[in-house]
Write an enzyme that holds these catalytic residues in place. Structure first.
Site, PDB file in Angstrom:
ATOM      1  N   HIS A 101       0.700  -1.439  -0.046  1.00  0.00           N
ATOM      2  CA  HIS A 101      -0.259   0.421  -0.042  1.00  0.00           C
ATOM      3  C   HIS A 101       0.980   1.000   0.059  1.00  0.00           C
ATOM      4  CE1 HIS A 101      -3.529   2.455   0.268  1.00  0.00           C
ATOM      5  NE2 HIS A 101      -2.707   3.254   2.091  1.00  0.00           N
TER       6      HIS A 101
ATOM      7  N   ASP B 129       0.167   5.273   0.065  1.00  0.00           N
ATOM      8  CA  ASP B 129      -0.325   6.529  -0.127  1.00  0.00           C
ATOM      9  C   ASP B 129      -0.061   6.941  -1.257  1.00  0.00           C
ATOM     10  OD1 ASP B 129      -2.287   5.648   1.783  1.00  0.00           O
ATOM     11  OD2 ASP B 129      -0.800   5.654   3.350  1.00  0.00           O
TER      12      ASP B 129
ATOM     13  N   ASP C 145      -7.170   0.784   2.738  1.00  0.00           N
ATOM     14  CA  ASP C 145      -7.563   2.337   3.804  1.00  0.00           C
ATOM     15  C   ASP C 145      -7.917   3.822   2.972  1.00  0.00           C
ATOM     16  OD1 ASP C 145      -6.383   3.495   6.372  1.00  0.00           O
ATOM     17  OD2 ASP C 145      -4.150   4.707   4.983  1.00  0.00           O
TER      18      ASP C 145
ATOM     19  N   HIS D 212      -7.384   9.260  -0.509  1.00  0.00           N
ATOM     20  CA  HIS D 212      -7.917   9.233   0.462  1.00  0.00           C
ATOM     21  C   HIS D 212      -6.778   9.510   2.139  1.00  0.00           C
ATOM     22  CE1 HIS D 212      -5.473   5.177   0.642  1.00  0.00           C
ATOM     23  NE2 HIS D 212      -5.200   5.928   2.337  1.00  0.00           N
TER      24      HIS D 212
END
Length: 1028
Positions: A260, A262, A372, A577
């Site tokens: 993951h 970001d 997430d 997000h």
């Protein structure tokens, strides 16, 4: 042979095994101390320091200065390029040789102009394999480059991970040397680690735990760290233990590599590009060495970045995508926030994402992948299904602060009835490490035991990137089918969901939103980002509508498809997000606001060009000829401001047809003029024939009468438009969280700087202004506006905000009693309780909504509208809109400065649907556009004959220049048949899905008056219209 009996002291045996592999204790004589053999210094290490992130080709042309281990470099966000010259000793023939490199920055090895591997200490990647078995034929002298980012895996927070970055931090080269790596020691260490963890996790109550303990103890007896020939006997014991299999009914774990990343968070967008390269090139190396390894990867934007900046790496990725080992998932442009983007923005996330994956990898994604984010809209199932996706994976709901979500595998049903198969990996993480604890938790936490016997298992360092390691793969390989642990198979999302689908008859269904009981401060933090998002969504909508009208009216007009794609992708990127929620560092906020400015500047230019194509150019002496565009699908009668050469505002009342244009005539008069009167004692009366407001000297609403029924809106003895200030100190996640206890710290804002005064009283508009002091540093200035023919009273607000850990809200106690309030969400609305009976109700003390929220009882209600806010709280009869927060991490200056925003209060008779609350909220957010031009007669391109159906989108189709894409949705929660009428030269029409793929199964019913369409509650429909 005599054999000592096994000791009965569990603790000593366990600690003996732990110390045997410890990297702290007894490393002079234990196994861990033998992981690395001989070391050799590098021939030279030299460095070049750059303030900017530059390409490899540019970096190697620079002047490098000699440096040494222990030197520090920086400051934060700079880049160090190291030139590493090395020569492997001849005596190391047959050995595995690594470059060992340790630093607190993020590194990447380059060789022969190509990136080869990430080097990040926090991600447990501290060595680069030069050779697995040194041969004479291999080059012994090598020159490498290491690109080192002056930031850690999680940025550079000062004092804590989420603190604002330390701009002056230095990053140290801690180790740089050649080393012999003993692979046989690594294998044995992994055996020991897994056995020790089984002992610790299973505890004293499990027979299998003691078997693992005694196996590990006997291995210590057999193993002499100084004698590698003793390792085989110890490994044989471990393999015998791991080979003892499970029964057929054991839970199956589907292991998938995951990383993951970001797209921005505690680091800027630009650094994410390098994080992708560092992480993914390392994954490629793992895939090459592990043929069964499968890696899942989301976010088309990140693939696009790598394609642009690292084309050779992207080519390698494409090869492994074809082999099924590097699997694109998610289908969206970025992993967006699940609450705040509009419905159309969510569609575009999938449209741009799915089209990218189809173009680059020849297939669409089957799974929506959003592990997430801070909640999930109840309209997502329908949007997913419309984009060819019927499976959903996330895990964030496991973070709930109050209530434990009751399922891991279930069907999720949206507000329209659409269902998607949903899976929350029970390990409650998207970055597991392949450890025994992760596997045991996956089984133990599964809330659907007996209903689902398969679970996802995502392993690899995440958030800041990093991804899987060889050690994680080795751990999982050991225990593929080991008694006491779930079965482990290297798998893919498709295999996992296919298994779940094949045995789904007992699965439960969850209806409505997936509300995260945490991070509800993100509905308000970074107000300028929220405002930028809402305004840019509206602007791009208007540009598309105006461009389509111009395309159909003017042969010479060219639809700006490429430029619109660029602008949409900037907007979609900012919906990541950690960006639109405001949970990012100041550098990211600055980038996001810059992107919004770019969208505004370019979008406004495109809009003006389209508008001017719709009307003829005013002749000489007709400089005041003004036209107006309405991009919404209903006729609008509104007061507008006209451009004026002097400072005096000119107002006009205009009537504009649906999705159309009209000439401005300044002679139109409203049925009822607006009056504003200062009363004795300083109160002010405002009236427009629909509403009558009484305002006190502090700007609060003493009364708001709906004149049609003489119904009072404000609760007796209370005041509306009451600003309130709360202490806002969460438990940890500063920008993310507002805690329930903040409600106990309410303080009304009542100190007057300038009492209410009449600003305007005239035919078209009345207004009142006042200003208040929030504190010694912060003030509010507000203009209360009442327009002719308008059923709501508007509050144009300016705040100068310089607070710390405070929360500003505005309250309206209303004369309505209802157990539920209604909130607009994407393509619809839903209800939430106004009481706090249960813990599930209480956890919704702060909720999100879009352009409006409504509180109604039978026959009467009140709607609260806004142009840029998302946080609401409606408790009992008090309607509250959240305005500004002041967290200090990860952005120490979050929300500081000047803010402009508007909200409005609209009392109404009957249901909010019949009162056209939805339409008026659109009107507030999509203002009429005034432009120079001559419109010979009012013209409407589209209309819909049911107020329940909203024509949301008019754009050029993605793959057909002569086709328009039309998107509508049912907004009332009703089943309805309506007619879409158009004045455009329509040739053909097809139904299509949200990816604009024609659906020949559903026939289009054309009548003389237009296209007849049937809708179920909250249904979204898309049409392709071929224009002659």
């Amino acid at each position: 042979m005599y054999h000592q009996p096994v000791l009965k002291n569990r603790r000593t045996l366990l600690e003996r095994a732990e110390k045997f592999i410890s990297d702290i204790y007894f490393t002079d004589c234990n196994l861990r101390g033998r992981l690395f053999g001989d070391t050799h210094p590098l021939e030279s290490v030299s460095v070049f320091l750059s303030e900017k992130r530059i390409l490899y080709s540019e970096a190697i042309q620079q002047n490098f200065q000699l440096c040494k281990v222990g030197d520090a470099f920086g400051p934060t966000w700079w880049t160090c390029w190291f030139k590493v010259v090395l020569k492997i000793p001849e005596a190391w023939r047959g050995k595995e040789v690594h470059l060992r490199w340790e630093s607190d920055g993020e590194g990447m090895v380059w060789r022969d102009q190509q990136p080869l591997q990430g080097l990040t200490k926090e991600g447990e990647k501290t060595s680069y394999v030069l050779t697995e078995c040194l041969k004479d034929s291999e080059p012994h002298g090598i020159t490498l480059y290491v690109e080192l980012a002056c930031n850690g895996l999680f940025g550079a927070g000062k004092g804590s991970m989420i603190a604002a970055p330390d701009p002056n931090r230095k990053f140290t080269l801690q180790k740089a040397e050649l080393v012999v790596f003993n692979q046989d020691v690594r294998e044995l260490l992994t055996d020991f680690e897994m056995l020790v963890d089984i002992v610790k996790i299973l505890g004293e109550g499990e027979q299998r735990g003691f078997q693992a303990l005694f196996t590990a103890n006997e291995m210590v007896n057999l193993c002499d760290p100084a004698n590698p020939s003793s390792f085989a006997a110890a490994r044989s014991l471990a393999q015998k233990f791991f080979a003892q299999k499970n029964g057929e009914s054991q839970h199956v774990v589907h292991a998938m590599g995951h990383c993951h990343i970001d797209s921005a968070w505690l680091w800027p967008y630009e650094e994410t590009i390098r994080k992708c390269a560092r992480s993914w090139v390392t994954v490629i190396r793992l895939i090459e060495n592990n043929p069964e390894f499968v890696f899942t990867c989301s976010q088309a934007q990140q693939f696009q970045w790598v394609k642009s900046w690292y084309p050779n790496l992207f080519s390698e990725i494409k090869q492994f995508v074809q082999k099924g080992q590097f699997i694109p998932v998610g289908g969206t442009w970025v992993e967006m926030d699940g609450n705040l983007p509009s419905g159309e923005s969510m569609v575009r996330q999938f449209l741009h994402g799915q089209n990218f994956f189809k173009d680059e990898f020849a297939h669409y994604c089957k799974e929506f992948w959003l592990p997430d984010t801070f909640g999930y809209s109840a309209q997502l199932p329908q949007i997913m299904k419309g984009c060819g996706i019927s499976r959903f994976l996330t895990q964030k709901i496991s973070w709930n602060l109050v209530n434990t979500f009751p399922h891991n595998t279930f069907f999720w049903e949206g507000i329209d009835g659409t269902q998607v198969l949903t899976h929350f990996p029970p390990g409650n993480s998207y970055e597991m490490k392949g450890k025994v604890e992760d596997l045991i938790n996956t089984v133990k936490n599964n809330k659907d035991k007996g209903r689902a016997n398969h679970s996802g298992f995502l392993f690899g360092f995440g958030d800041g990137g990093g991804g899987p390691t060889q050690l994680m793969l080795d751990r999982l390989q050991r225990v593929r089918d080991t008694d006491c642990l779930p079965k482990v198979q290297m798998s893919s999302p498709d295999v996992l969901f296919s298994q779940l689908e094949s045995d789904s008859s007992l699965l439960c269904t969850w209806v409505g939103e997936l509300f995260l009981e945490l991070h509800n401060g993100t509905y308000t933090t970074q107000a300028k980002i929220k405002l930028g998002n809402r305004h840019c969504e509206a602007l791009l909508h208007d540009v598309e509508v105006a461009s389509c009208l111009a395309l159909c009216k003017t042969d010479s007009f060219k639809y700006p498809a490429c430029k619109l794609q660029e602008l949409w992708r900037l907007l979609l990127l900012n919906q990541f997000h950690d960006v639109i929620p405001g949970s990012c560092i100041e550098m990211v906020v600055e980038d996001a606001l810059k992107y919004y400015d770019e969208i505004r500047t370019t979008g406004s230019r495109l809009l003006l060009a389209a508008c001017e194509s719709l009307g003829s150019t005013p002749g000489k002496g007709a400089g005041s000829s003004m036209a107006v565009l309405n991009t919404l699908p209903w006729e609008r009668t509104e007061v507008i401001s006209l451009p004026a050469e002097d400072a005096q505002t000119r107002l006009a009342l205009v009537k504009v047809p649906s999705v159309g244009v009209a000439q401005v005539t300044e002679t139109a008069e409203p049925k009822d003029s607006v009056s504003v009167t200062m009363m004795v004692g300083g109160t002010i009366m405002m009236e427009n024939g629909l509403l009558k407001a009484t305002i006190d000297q502090t700007g609060r609403l003493m009364s708001l009468l709906l004149l049609q029924t003489n119904r009072e809106t404000i609760f007796e003895g209370c005041l509306g438009n009451q600003f309130t200030l709360f202490d806002d100190v969460p438990l940890y996640w500063d920008a993310w969280d507002v805690m329930d206890y903040h409600l106990q710290t309410r303080k009304p804002v009542i100190e007057v700087i300038e009492p209410a005064k009449v600003v305007r009283s005239g035919t078209h508009q009345g207004s009142v202004s006042f200003s208040l002091r929030i504190s010694g540093k912060s003030t509010i200035r507000q203009e209360i506006v009442l327009d002719a023919c308008c059923p709501y009273i508007k509050f144009n607000t300016q705040v100068d905000w310089e607070e710390s850990h405070k929360f500003l809200k505005v309250e309206f106690p209303v004369q309505v009693r209802s157990p539920n309030a209604t909130y607009e969400i994407q393509f619809g609305h839903l209800q939430r309780p106004t009481h706090r009976n249960t813990s599930w109700d209480w956890a919704r003390f702060e909720v999100w909504g879009h352009k409006w929220a409504d509180l109604s009882e039978h026959g009467f209600g009140v709607a609260l509208l806004n142009d840029s806010k998302y946080g609401y709280s409606i408790h009992e009869n008090i309607m509250t809109l959240s305005l500004l927060r002041a967290p200090k991490a990860p952005d120490a200056n979050a929300d500081m400065g000047h803010h402009n925003f508007t909200y409005a209060l609209m009392p109404h008779t009957g249901p909010f649907q019949d009162a056209l609350v939805i339409q008026y909220a659109y009107n507030l957010n999509f203002p009429l556009h005034v432009f120079h031009g001559v419109i010979s007669e009012p013209w409407s391109a589209f209309s819909v004959n049911s107020p329940a159906v909203i024509l949301e989108t008019v754009k050029q189709a993605e793959s057909r220049e002569n086709a328009l894409l039309i998107r509508l949705y049912e907004s009332h929660g009703s089943s309805v048949t309506t007619t879409l009428s158009t004045s455009l030269p329509l040739h053909k029409a097809w139904h299509c899905d949200l990816l604009e793929r024609p659906d020949s199964i559903i026939p289009v019913s054309k009548t003389t008056s237009g296209i007849s369409l049937t809708f179920k509650p909250f249904q979204i429909r898309s049409l392709l219209l071929i224009i002659k």
